[in-house]
Design a protein around this motif. Structure first.
Motif, mmCIF file in Angstrom:
data_model
loop_
_atom_site.group_PDB
_atom_site.id
_atom_site.type_symbol
_atom_site.label_atom_id
_atom_site.label_comp_id
_atom_site.label_asym_id
_atom_site.label_seq_id
_atom_site.Cartn_x
_atom_site.Cartn_y
_atom_site.Cartn_z
ATOM 1 N N LYS B 2 0.834 -1.201 0.000
ATOM 2 C CA LYS B 2 0.000 0.000 0.000
ATOM 3 C C LYS B 2 0.877 1.263 0.000
ATOM 4 N N VAL B 3 0.586 2.072 -0.991
ATOM 5 C CA VAL B 3 1.410 3.267 -1.153
ATOM 6 C C VAL B 3 0.515 4.501 -1.191
ATOM 7 N N LEU B 4 0.954 5.546 -0.485
ATOM 8 C CA LEU B 4 0.224 6.823 -0.561
ATOM 9 C C LEU B 4 1.048 7.805 -1.389
ATOM 10 N N ILE B 5 0.390 8.382 -2.394
ATOM 11 C CA ILE B 5 1.077 9.351 -3.250
ATOM 12 C C ILE B 5 0.594 10.748 -2.877
ATOM 13 N N VAL B 6 1.492 11.567 -2.346
ATOM 14 C CA VAL B 6 1.127 12.951 -1.998
ATOM 15 C C VAL B 6 1.758 13.865 -3.031
ATOM 16 N N GLU B 7 0.942 14.386 -3.933
ATOM 17 C CA GLU B 7 1.463 15.219 -5.021
ATOM 18 C C GLU B 7 0.343 16.152 -5.459
ATOM 19 N N ASP B 8 0.615 17.465 -5.494
ATOM 20 C CA ASP B 8 -0.458 18.407 -5.804
ATOM 21 C C ASP B 8 -0.692 18.584 -7.303
ATOM 22 N N GLU B 9 0.294 18.260 -8.120
ATOM 23 C CA GLU B 9 0.116 18.426 -9.576
ATOM 24 C C GLU B 9 -0.652 17.218 -10.127
ATOM 25 N N THR B 10 -1.887 17.488 -10.592
ATOM 26 C CA THR B 10 -2.752 16.383 -10.997
ATOM 27 C C THR B 10 -2.128 15.464 -12.070
ATOM 28 N N PRO B 11 -1.603 16.001 -13.169
ATOM 29 C CA PRO B 11 -1.089 15.071 -14.200
ATOM 30 C C PRO B 11 0.012 14.160 -13.661
ATOM 31 N N LEU B 12 0.882 14.729 -12.813
ATOM 32 C CA LEU B 12 1.975 13.935 -12.272
ATOM 33 C C LEU B 12 1.431 12.879 -11.303
ATOM 34 N N ARG B 13 0.444 13.301 -10.519
ATOM 35 C CA ARG B 13 -0.151 12.370 -9.566
ATOM 36 C C ARG B 13 -0.770 11.197 -10.313
ATOM 37 N N LEU B 14 -1.476 11.512 -11.403
ATOM 38 C CA LEU B 14 -2.142 10.451 -12.168
ATOM 39 C C LEU B 14 -1.125 9.528 -12.834
ATOM 40 N N SER B 15 -0.020 10.106 -13.330
ATOM 41 C CA SER B 15 1.019 9.284 -13.944
ATOM 42 C C SER B 15 1.600 8.314 -12.925
ATOM 43 N N LEU B 16 1.889 8.841 -11.735
ATOM 44 C CA LEU B 16 2.457 8.002 -10.679
ATOM 45 C C LEU B 16 1.480 6.889 -10.311
#
Lengths: 415, 226
Positions: B2-16
């Motif tokens: 289980k991984v939590l991705i904390v990123e405010d830039e939507t495109p980057l968050r979605l890519s990750l």
């Protein structure tokens, strides 16, 4: 020319003119007064002689023919100048004479009274001598006074100048100027303090802008790179799209490398690397050559490292790393297959020599930003600029020379 | 995992999100400090990817919160601020690794795997792929149960492929993973090919199939199926 020299020149000119005029006026004045004095003495003598002739009824005896002559021939009466040969002085001497006529026993005689002017010219000589001495003393003391003034009165100015020379825009503390009771200097200090405050504010704003711009650029670059990598994973990516995607991807990486290099350059310029510690560059070179082994093998280069003495420089470890990497990478990248790479280190210098393609033009120009030996290269051409900037930051010097014999490129860092 | 991705830039968050989900991770995302803070307080994660510059807070505070709660989660910092201070501070706070933006997704994945491997003491600690088995602790590579001797670079290369199976890995990402900053100077990547050729040969000599395929114009891929 120094301010003091200039003022002294004007002083000298003024003093010379004043003394010339003053001496002239004095000369004329004294001469006039002296002649007047002589004339008065002659008149007194004249009155005395007339009275004696009236009382005695006889002519006075002539004891000194140069001072009194008696003649029976008429002469113009009154005062006049004349020159008489003086056998003792053996020269013509100026005399003032007064002629008048008297009646003695029905006979008319013309008497001439004379007085030498030679003493008056001696007096003039003394006067002029004193004048010149005074002028010399005055001028000399003016020069000394000015020197003293410049040392003491101008001291606040020199202190301001020294503070300005020491002042660096990057340093956090404001420009400190000593307080001075002299209005002109305190105004100057005030104006300078205001100027530096404005410049510092502008500089900070610009620096912040650069940092924000750097940060804001990284994010879209990260998005582009991630999206392109995702695009490449598509199993049904058409072959026709693969090439543009790959080119876009490479361009993104180039842009990001360029951006990192520029950020590093501006950080060095902004002096944001303040921590420094002694770094052994010879050990660092050995490390880096190890890391570059694959690149060296690929070009069939066998590096030669000669360490005459360990080279320790106090600098930020990251910048030391960047300096050595950039220089070595440059020497490998622009080398020839099967070429040579020599690194020589002594206590003060690091010299990297490599064979390469012949160079046309001034080698030092390649240290400029975006200057590339091979214009078509993918690299942004900032590596040597960064190296130079790092050297300059730590008071060192980077020189680039090219020897056409054997096409040796030499980069030398002197600390 | 289980991984939590904390990123405010939507495109980057979605890519990750897309990349990591594809690799079998269970992922959740947070677009700002507030959301991230709630999630790390409520749930347990194996690893948290933290962007430092969030619109409503500093990512370093999330690292502090995790450490204060004695969370077992690994922390990987992602930052656009290429500042040495952030890196040092983040690692001092207890983050496991730091990656500056922009990064290669494959590199991120390799770092994430390494963190998880280090942290999962109870789980399996080897990587298996078809006939291949790698024990990273001992740097041991087995092909059909038989050990294979690899050079350091070949081993690094193999591990990078194994952490990113079925993915196209670009030459640039490979070069950067293995040679670090020096990869910048490689105008051509011929030497990657040399190492790759040797690796392939050693694996094939040991009896493995040619798993590593060249994807023309893009890079290389470790293939799961024939």
């Amino acid at each position: 020319m120094k301010l003091l020299t200039t003022t002294n020149r004007y002083y000298l000119a003024l003093v010379t003119v004043l003394f010339a005029v003053g001496t002239g006026a004095l000369y004329i004045g004294i001469q006039h007064a002296l002649i007047e004095e002589v004339d008065e003495q002659l008149e007194l003598h004249h009155g005395f002689l007339r009275q004696r002739i009236r009382e005695t009824g006889a002519l006075p005896p002539v004891t000194s023919p140069s001072e009194l002559t008696i003649s029976r021939h008429p002469r113009p009466a009154g005062l006049s100048d004349t020159l008489i040969y003086d056998p003792t002085e053996r020269s013509q001497v100026p005399f003032r004479e007064l002629s008048f006529s008297v009646q003695v026993r029905g006979q008319r005689y013309w008497l001439t009274l004379r007085k030498s002017l030679i003493e008056t010219s001696e007096v003039l000589g003394v006067v002029l001598g004193v004048m010149f001495t005074v002028m010399g003393l005055l001028f000399g003391s003016l020069v000394l006074l000015n020197r003293w003034l410049s040392r003491w009165l101008w001291a606040p100015f020199h202190r301001t100048l020294a503070s300005l020379r020491r002042y660096r825009l990057q340093q956090p503390q404001a420009l400190e100027l000593p307080a001075t009771p002299i209005d002109e200097f305190s105004e100057l200090n005030q104006a300078l303090a205001q100027l530096t405050q404005r410049v510092t504010a502008d500089y900070r704003a610009l620096k912040e802008f650069t940092e924000n711009a750097a940060h804001e650029t990284q994010t879209p670059l990260a998005i582009m790179q991630a999206q392109l990598e995702q695009l490449m994973q598509l199993p049904d990516l058409p072959a026709a799209a693969a090439s543009p995607v790959r080119e876009l991807y490479r361009a993104t990486l180039r842009l990001s490398r360029l951006h990192q290099a520029l950020t590093l350059l501006s950080k060095i310029e902004n002096r944001q690397f303040t921590d420094a510690q002694p770094v052994r560059l010879d050990a660092l070179v050995r490390d880096k050559l190890g890391q570059l082994q694959d690149f060296l093998d690929a070009q069939r280069i066998e590096p030669v490292l000669q360490v005459a003495a360990p080279l320790s420089v106090t600098m930020h470890p990251l910048l030391a790393d960047s300096l050595v990497s950039n220089l070595l990478q440059n020497a490998v990248k622009h080398n020839l297959p099967g070429g040579q790479l020599h690194v020589q280190i002594d206590a003060r210098t690091l010299e990297i020599r490599n064979t390469g393609r012949p160079l046309a033009g001034e080698p030092m120009q390649l240290l400029g930003r975006f200057r590339k030996h091979n214009a078509a290269s993918d690299s942004p051409g900032l590596g040597l600029s960064i190296a130079q900037q790092i050297c300059a930051h730590y008071g060192g010097q980077l020189t680039y020379t090219f020897n056409p014999v054997g096409a040796w490129h030499t980069l030398r860092v002197g600390f | 995992m289980k991984v939590l991705i904390v990123e405010d830039e939507t495109p980057l968050r979605l890519s990750l999100l897309d990349y990591l989900r594809h690799d079998g991770y269970v992922c959740e995302t947070a677009a700002n400090y507030q959301q991230a803070h709630e999630k790390i307080k409520l749930y347990q994660y194996d690893c948290v990817l933290v962007d430092l510059t969030l619109p409503d807070g500093n990512g370093l505070d999330l690292v502090r919160t995790l450490k204060a709660d004695n969370s077992p989660a690994g922390v990987l910092i992602l930052s656009a601020r290429d500042g040495l201070d952030d890196k040092i501070q983040g690692l001092e706070l207890g983050a496991d690794d730091y990656l500056a933006k922009p990064f290669h997704l494959a590199e991120l994945n390799a770092r994430l795997r390494a963190i998880l491997r280090r942290r999962q003491f109870q789980g399996q600690r080897h990587l298996a792929f078809r006939d291949l088995m790698v024990w990273p602790e001992q740097a041991l590579v087995l092909v059909q149960e038989q050990p294979v001797t690899l050079t350091r670079k070949e081993y690094d290369l193999l591990l990078f492929f194994l952490t990113n199976p079925n993915r196209v890995l670009t030459k640039e990402a490979i070069a950067e993973h293995i040679w670090g900053d020096a990869a910048d100077m490689a105008d051509s990547f011929d030497f990657i090919y040399t190492h790759l050729k040797n690796l392939r040969k050693k694996l094939q000599d040991a009896g493995a199939d040619n798993y590593i395929r060249t994807i023309y114009g893009l890079g290389y891929k470790l293939m799961a199926e024939e």
